[in-house]
Structure formats: C-alpha cells, structure tokens
Design a protein around this motif. Structure first.
Motif, PDB file in Angstrom:
ATOM      1  N   ALA A  14     -56.696  28.445   8.994  1.00  0.00           N
ATOM      2  CA  ALA A  14     -57.731  29.455   8.781  1.00  0.00           C
ATOM      3  C   ALA A  14     -57.634  30.589   9.796  1.00  0.00           C
ATOM      4  N   ARG A  15     -58.073  31.750   9.365  1.00  0.00           N
ATOM      5  CA  ARG A  15     -58.104  32.911  10.265  1.00  0.00           C
ATOM      6  C   ARG A  15     -59.206  32.773  11.307  1.00  0.00           C
ATOM      7  N   ARG A  16     -60.369  32.298  10.864  1.00  0.00           N
ATOM      8  CA  ARG A  16     -61.511  32.117  11.761  1.00  0.00           C
ATOM      9  C   ARG A  16     -61.746  30.625  11.978  1.00  0.00           C
ATOM     10  N   PRO A  17     -62.462  30.263  13.040  1.00  0.00           N
ATOM     11  CA  PRO A  17     -62.740  28.835  13.264  1.00  0.00           C
ATOM     12  C   PRO A  17     -63.501  28.234  12.097  1.00  0.00           C
ATOM     13  N   HIS A  65     -58.804  25.547  13.626  1.00  0.00           N
ATOM     14  CA  HIS A  65     -58.266  26.424  12.586  1.00  0.00           C
ATOM     15  C   HIS A  65     -57.456  25.693  11.524  1.00  0.00           C
ATOM     16  N   THR A  66     -57.206  24.402  11.698  1.00  0.00           N
ATOM     17  CA  THR A  66     -56.257  23.707  10.835  1.00  0.00           C
ATOM     18  C   THR A  66     -56.879  22.490  10.165  1.00  0.00           C
ATOM     19  N   GLU A  89     -62.287  28.895   3.679  1.00  0.00           N
ATOM     20  CA  GLU A  89     -61.385  29.903   4.230  1.00  0.00           C
ATOM     21  C   GLU A  89     -61.632  31.275   3.615  1.00  0.00           C
ATOM     22  N   GLN A  90     -62.113  31.325   2.384  1.00  0.00           N
ATOM     23  CA  GLN A  90     -62.364  32.606   1.724  1.00  0.00           C
ATOM     24  C   GLN A  90     -63.804  33.090   1.892  1.00  0.00           C
ATOM     25  N   ASP A  91     -64.593  32.359   2.657  1.00  0.00           N
ATOM     26  CA  ASP A  91     -65.983  32.762   2.906  1.00  0.00           C
ATOM     27  C   ASP A  91     -66.007  33.970   3.840  1.00  0.00           C
ATOM     28  N   ARG A 108     -74.163  33.320  16.575  1.00  0.00           N
ATOM     29  CA  ARG A 108     -73.241  33.400  17.708  1.00  0.00           C
ATOM     30  C   ARG A 108     -72.726  32.022  18.104  1.00  0.00           C
ATOM     31  N   ARG A 109     -73.612  31.008  18.063  1.00  0.00           N
ATOM     32  CA  ARG A 109     -73.236  29.662  18.480  1.00  0.00           C
ATOM     33  C   ARG A 109     -72.405  28.921  17.441  1.00  0.00           C
ATOM     34  N   PHE A 110     -72.543  29.298  16.170  1.00  0.00           N
ATOM     35  CA  PHE A 110     -71.860  28.573  15.101  1.00  0.00           C
ATOM     36  C   PHE A 110     -70.989  29.515  14.265  1.00  0.00           C
ATOM     37  N   PRO A 111     -69.995  30.150  14.902  1.00  0.00           N
ATOM     38  CA  PRO A 111     -69.109  31.030  14.130  1.00  0.00           C
ATOM     39  C   PRO A 111     -68.245  30.255  13.146  1.00  0.00           C
ATOM     40  N   HIS A 112     -68.184  28.928  13.323  1.00  0.00           N
ATOM     41  CA  HIS A 112     -67.364  28.085  12.461  1.00  0.00           C
ATOM     42  C   HIS A 112     -68.120  27.594  11.236  1.00  0.00           C
ATOM     43  N   LEU A 113     -69.379  28.018  11.054  1.00  0.00           N
ATOM     44  CA  LEU A 113     -70.092  27.660   9.829  1.00  0.00           C
ATOM     45  C   LEU A 113     -69.449  28.391   8.657  1.00  0.00           C
ATOM     46  N   ARG A 114     -68.922  27.637   7.716  1.00  0.00           N
ATOM     47  CA  ARG A 114     -68.320  28.223   6.519  1.00  0.00           C
ATOM     48  C   ARG A 114     -69.026  27.667   5.288  1.00  0.00           C
TER      49      ARG A 114
END
Length: 308
Positions: A14-17, A65-66, A89-91, A108-114
């Motif tokens: 993934a590009r983002r976490p 990321h993986t 990944e497309q979110d 800010r704390r949860f940038p990995h929420l997808r």
C-alpha cells in the motif's frame, strides 16, 4: 491436489499505512461468526462466495504497508483480483479535513484507518437485514445458526468451525420454519427471500455510484436507509454511508462531539460539513476510543421470536 486445495498467493503493498484487522472488523458478525476468525498469530481468516465460487482466505500483515493473502477454493482468483479493494488500498481520504478537534486528533492518530470494499452485496445485505430492529446478540446468533445450517464447509485448510455463507440460490429456498427456529421474525425472513430473488440485480450495484446503489437497494420492500447504508459501507466501501435510524448512533455522535444526545435529523445536519466522509468520521470515533454514550436505563431486551 484438487483445484479446491490449491493456494493462490497475493501481496498488496500500500501507498499509505493500513491495518487489515481494523479494516475488516466491520465485516465480522459477532465473536462466533463462522465466516470470520482471527487466529492467535494475528492473521485474519475469512470465507466468501465469489462470482467463480466459494473461497477461504487468510490475510497476514508483515508491516504497515504490506498485506499477504493466501486463498483456497474456486473463488480464489476472484478474491485475489479484488484484494487491493478489500484491504482499503483504493480508499481515498486526502480531502478529509475535519474541523472538530476530536475528529481531527483521531484522524491524526489513525492514518491507517482504511475503508475496504468486498464487492459482495448479499454477504453484507443478509446480516444487515437480520440486525434490523433487534439486539445485536440475537442477530449474531441467528446468523450463526443459518450459516451453519445452510452454508457449506470452508475449502482449504480453514480453522475448525468455519463455513462459507449461503448463496442467493440457497437463501431463496430457506423454509419459513428454519428462519423461525433461528429467531428471525416473518418480516425479516420475507425481506431476505425477496432480496435473494433479485440477487443478480443487486450484486450489480457495485458498479454504480453510492447514491444509485442506495436507491436500488431501497427499492426492495423491507430495505430502508439504515440497511442500505450498512451494505454500501461494506460492499462498496462508501465513506459517506451514514446509518441513519441506528438505535445508538445519533446519541453516540452527539455525546462524543457535543456532550449531549442528538436525534437522527440533528445528527445528519451536524455531520453535513464532513460529507462525503460521514461514515469515516463515525469509524474514527469508534476506533479511537472517543465514542461516548452514557447509560441511563436498561439495555435493549433480547427478543426471542422462536417460541411462538
């Protein structure tokens, strides 16, 4: 080795976490869901019916990321083809900039929420119908019983107790007394059967806009705005699908962000500035631990429909 036991392996970088357990959590229907298990090693096991057939898949995350996927069954290739959508990944959320300090800090704390999307409509729709107007405990029990009775064994090396959910063809033919034994009242049972009868048309909403998908879902008697939102959240990854009509949601949003309860209309008006990310805002409240709803009375009773 038979085709059903061959493993198809796929990796998404993934590009983002991301956090695959967090992304897939809304897909689990209670702790005993026979279609979803989390193993002691942290891997996520799930089953599904893809266009090409049933599949069991195992997701593991090696870093932020993986995500690696192993899939077994006739639907393994379809599952692999949609893996990037499933794990979010497309979110896209670059335009999400909430002004409320609680939401801004949670973001800010949860940038990995997808917000992932399964592209499987009936697998989101049937559990949502079961959850209409009843306690979650009762709905999850109904789901377990029906999947165990009418689902099929999970292909491949699935953990004990896992089942593949019934197909639309099977849902159409579930006898009324089996719904009754599963504590599903006639109204919800009829809605499930109606949806199963037009499942081919409903599955195609994954190619529509969220607004068009919602209209098509709500054209089925028994499917309202809450049920449609619960489906588009999961099947389409709709970041704006607000579950209006939820027994707890408006009050939770009000207490969490304003320190007072809101009704549905007030919640819709208050969250208008975060459109088209209203569902994302709700998810952030939940995963961040900032969701608040004081208890002022007895819990919603668990109603047993199976005795009469």
């Amino acid at each position: 080795m038979t085709a059903s036991l061959e493993v198809v392996e796929t990796t998404v970088t993934a590009r983002r976490p991301l956090d695959v357990a967090m992304t897939l959590h809304p897909l689990q229907r209670g702790k005993g869901d026979p279609c979803h298990q989390r193993a002691v090693d942290g891997s996520i096991w799930r089953t599904s019916v893809q266009p090409s057939g049933p599949v069991t898949y195992r997701l593991t995350q090696s870093d932020r990321h993986t995500v690696h996927c192993q899939a077994w069954g006739e639907g393994a290739r379809d599952l692999a083809d949609g893996l990037n959508r499933l794990v979010g990944e497309q979110d896209e959320c670059e335009d999400f900039a909430p002004e409320h300090p609680i939401l801004a800090e949670a973001h800010r704390r949860f940038p990995h929420l997808r917000l992932g999307r399964t592209d499987r409509v009936m697998e989101a729709l049937v559990p949502a119908i079961l959850e209409q107007r009843v306690h979650g405990i009762a709905a999850f029990a109904s789901w377990r019983r029906l999947v165990w009775k009418f689902g099929t064994p999970a292909p491949g090396p699935a953990p004990d107790g896992m089942r593949v959910p019934p197909t639309a063809h099977v849902w159409r033919r579930v006898p009324s007394w089996e719904f009754h034994r599963a504590n599903v009242d006639p109204g919800r049972a009829r809605t499930i059967v109606r949806c199963a009868q037009v499942a081919d048309r409903l599955e195609k909403i994954v190619d529509l806009s969220p607004e068009q998908a919602t209209r098509r879902l709500m054209s089925i008697p028994g499917v309202g705005i809450w049920t449609a939102a619960e489906v588009t959240q999961r099947a389409l990854g709709d970041a704006d699908a607000l579950s209006v009509g939820d027994y707890h949601l408006a009050s939770m949003v009000g207490w969490s962000l304003l320190g007072k309860p809101l009704d549905d209309a007030e919640m819709v008006a208050y969250l208008e500035p975060v459109r088209p990310h209203r569902y994302r805002a709700v998810r952030l409240l939940l995963v961040s631990g900032n969701a608040i709803k004081p208890k002022f009375g007895p819990r919603t009773p668990v109603v047993d429909h199976s005795w009469h």
